[in-house]
Design an enzyme around this catalytic site. Sequence first.
Site, PDB file in Angstrom:
ATOM      1  N   GLU A 138       0.809  -1.218   0.000  1.00  0.00           N
ATOM      2  CA  GLU A 138       0.000   0.000   0.000  1.00  0.00           C
ATOM      3  C   GLU A 138       0.847   1.276   0.000  1.00  0.00           C
ATOM      4  OE1 GLU A 138      -2.769  -0.153   3.278  1.00  0.00           O
ATOM      5  OE2 GLU A 138      -3.898  -1.806   2.417  1.00  0.00           O
ATOM      6  N   GLU A 186      -4.939  -8.769   0.899  1.00  0.00           N
ATOM      7  CA  GLU A 186      -5.521  -8.461   2.212  1.00  0.00           C
ATOM      8  C   GLU A 186      -7.011  -8.203   2.034  1.00  0.00           C
ATOM      9  OE1 GLU A 186      -3.926  -5.243   4.638  1.00  0.00           O
ATOM     10  OE2 GLU A 186      -1.878  -5.783   4.060  1.00  0.00           O
TER      11      GLU A 186
HETATM   12  C1  BG6 Z   1      -3.945  -2.416   5.713  1.00  0.00           C
HETATM   13  C2  BG6 Z   1      -2.501  -2.530   6.131  1.00  0.00           C
HETATM   14  O1  BG6 Z   1      -4.140  -1.123   5.259  1.00  0.00           O
HETATM   15  O2  BG6 Z   1      -4.940  -2.544   6.651  1.00  0.00           O
HETATM   16  C3  BG6 Z   1      -2.291  -3.185   7.469  1.00  0.00           C
HETATM   17  O3  BG6 Z   1      -1.707  -3.135   5.150  1.00  0.00           O
HETATM   18  C4  BG6 Z   1      -3.360  -2.746   8.450  1.00  0.00           C
HETATM   19  O4  BG6 Z   1      -1.008  -2.866   7.902  1.00  0.00           O
HETATM   20  C5  BG6 Z   1      -4.711  -3.186   7.907  1.00  0.00           C
HETATM   21  O5  BG6 Z   1      -3.146  -3.197   9.746  1.00  0.00           O
HETATM   22  C6  BG6 Z   1      -5.896  -2.877   8.803  1.00  0.00           C
HETATM   23  O6  BG6 Z   1      -6.018  -1.525   9.040  1.00  0.00           O
HETATM   24  P1  BG6 Z   1      -5.910  -0.917  10.503  1.00  0.00           P
HETATM   25  O7  BG6 Z   1      -5.694   0.521  10.295  1.00  0.00           O
HETATM   26  O8  BG6 Z   1      -7.197  -1.212  11.175  1.00  0.00           O
HETATM   27  O9  BG6 Z   1      -4.759  -1.595  11.157  1.00  0.00           O
END
Ligand code: BG6
Length: 462
Positions: A168, A367
């Site tokens: 990202e 993800e």
């Molecule tokens: C993604 C990232 O944007 O979302 C992760 O690659 C992140 O590092 C995940 O932890 C979840 O988002 P957040 O902000 O709730 O941790």
Amino acid sequence: MSIKYKFPVDFWWGSASSAPQGEGAARKDGKGLNVWDFWYQEEPQRFFNCVGPQNTCDFYHRYKEDIQLMKKIGHNSFRFSISWSRLIPGGVGRVNEKAVEFYSNVIDELLANGIEPFVNLYHFDMPIEMQNIGGFENREVVEAYSDYAKVTFELFGQKVKKWFTFNEPIVPVEGGYLYDFHYPNVSDFKRAVQVAYNTNIATARAIEKFRTLNLNDAKIGVILNLTPSYPRSNSDEDLKAANIADLLFNRSFLDPATKGEYPEELVRFIKENNLTPVVQEGDKELLKNNTIDLVGVNYYQPRRVKAKENLSKDDSKLMPESFFDNYEMPGRKMNIYRGWEIYEKGIYDIMINLRDNYENIESYISENGMGVEDEERFIKDGFIDDSYRIDFIKDHLIWLHKAIEEGANVKGYHLWTFIDNWSWTNAYKNRYGFVQLNLNTNKRTIKKSGHWMKEVTENNGF
Ligand code: BG6
């Protein structure tokens, strides 16, 4: 049991993690400090419950136990990241042998358990020394990054077959240079554009080095959070607003990585708004000649956009939001804990876009996931009953399956994340894992979703 949604043979089932969020041992065995270690030291109150990145899930010491759990829930692949500041403390120069040993052990352990390692080189974690000389605003840092990348290819390239330059890359631009949720907490559109541009150059430089090493069947890509931009309506104004958001937040990385060039519309937009970054001779060719083999897609939520409602508002400070307003769709389905909309069809729309406009490049869902607060309240018979997470995954997989049936070149699905981990300034507020982490004891317990995933991977569907 009849399987309604069968996935292609050898589908990649697994999960994703990152070094700063999982390793812990932030000051052990010669690791240097990254921006997270440093920022926490300076401003601990900016982190939920003042919890920082020192220990996280302690994967550094518990990787063997964790890999057994991955095996138990059916993983055939797993993404982790290498910490630049662990491998090369300070960002340039000497390689830390302890780090080499750790990452070699992790890779060997994964392979020995039938789990393919997917390695990401950068997950928001700039070494502080590199940040102090300007981070990705400085081309020296771009070079240092590509040297670091080369070191990793040389060290682990015989065993690792899936590489990613960044996770990202738009997020450190947004967080660090626009909206103040990452260090260095700058808010300046022009500087943000420079950082984004230089990050694309960094990917291209890393790929250039990768290609010289003849790593046979190894592939390299980048992981992008391709957030579809949906206009409120089909009015010209709303469509225009959504297109600007798409250009800025998606195509600014997707096009250079896959096509080796920026969309003309984006170049025009940047010029018209006096945001043009400093470039070097040869950059155009560098981008053109060093595109990716595969793209990882992170998908959590859509972006909904409408034309700016208050045109007379004093926009003395130029920001992306000077060109559109975010739109809250009435009746939208929400993950109330994280405050993110859930829109399962988004995953399908992304894949169809890749199929139709990006030569159906090989991709996978790198993800997708659901962060939930206070999950301990759902403990039943000794483990967390996260049926809501199972539904969330299923609903997304159904749309992914449809995209595959319609010809999208999608190779896998990874959940964020394997085990509840430290989420930046949210620390442990929301939990995402297939596996519960007890914050007091570090005990690991598979959740209902982990047990369910095991069946899905055995059946290659559900
Ligand atoms: C993604 C990232 O944007 O979302 C992760 O690659 C992140 O590092 C995940 O932890 C979840 O988002 P957040 O902000 O709730 O941790």
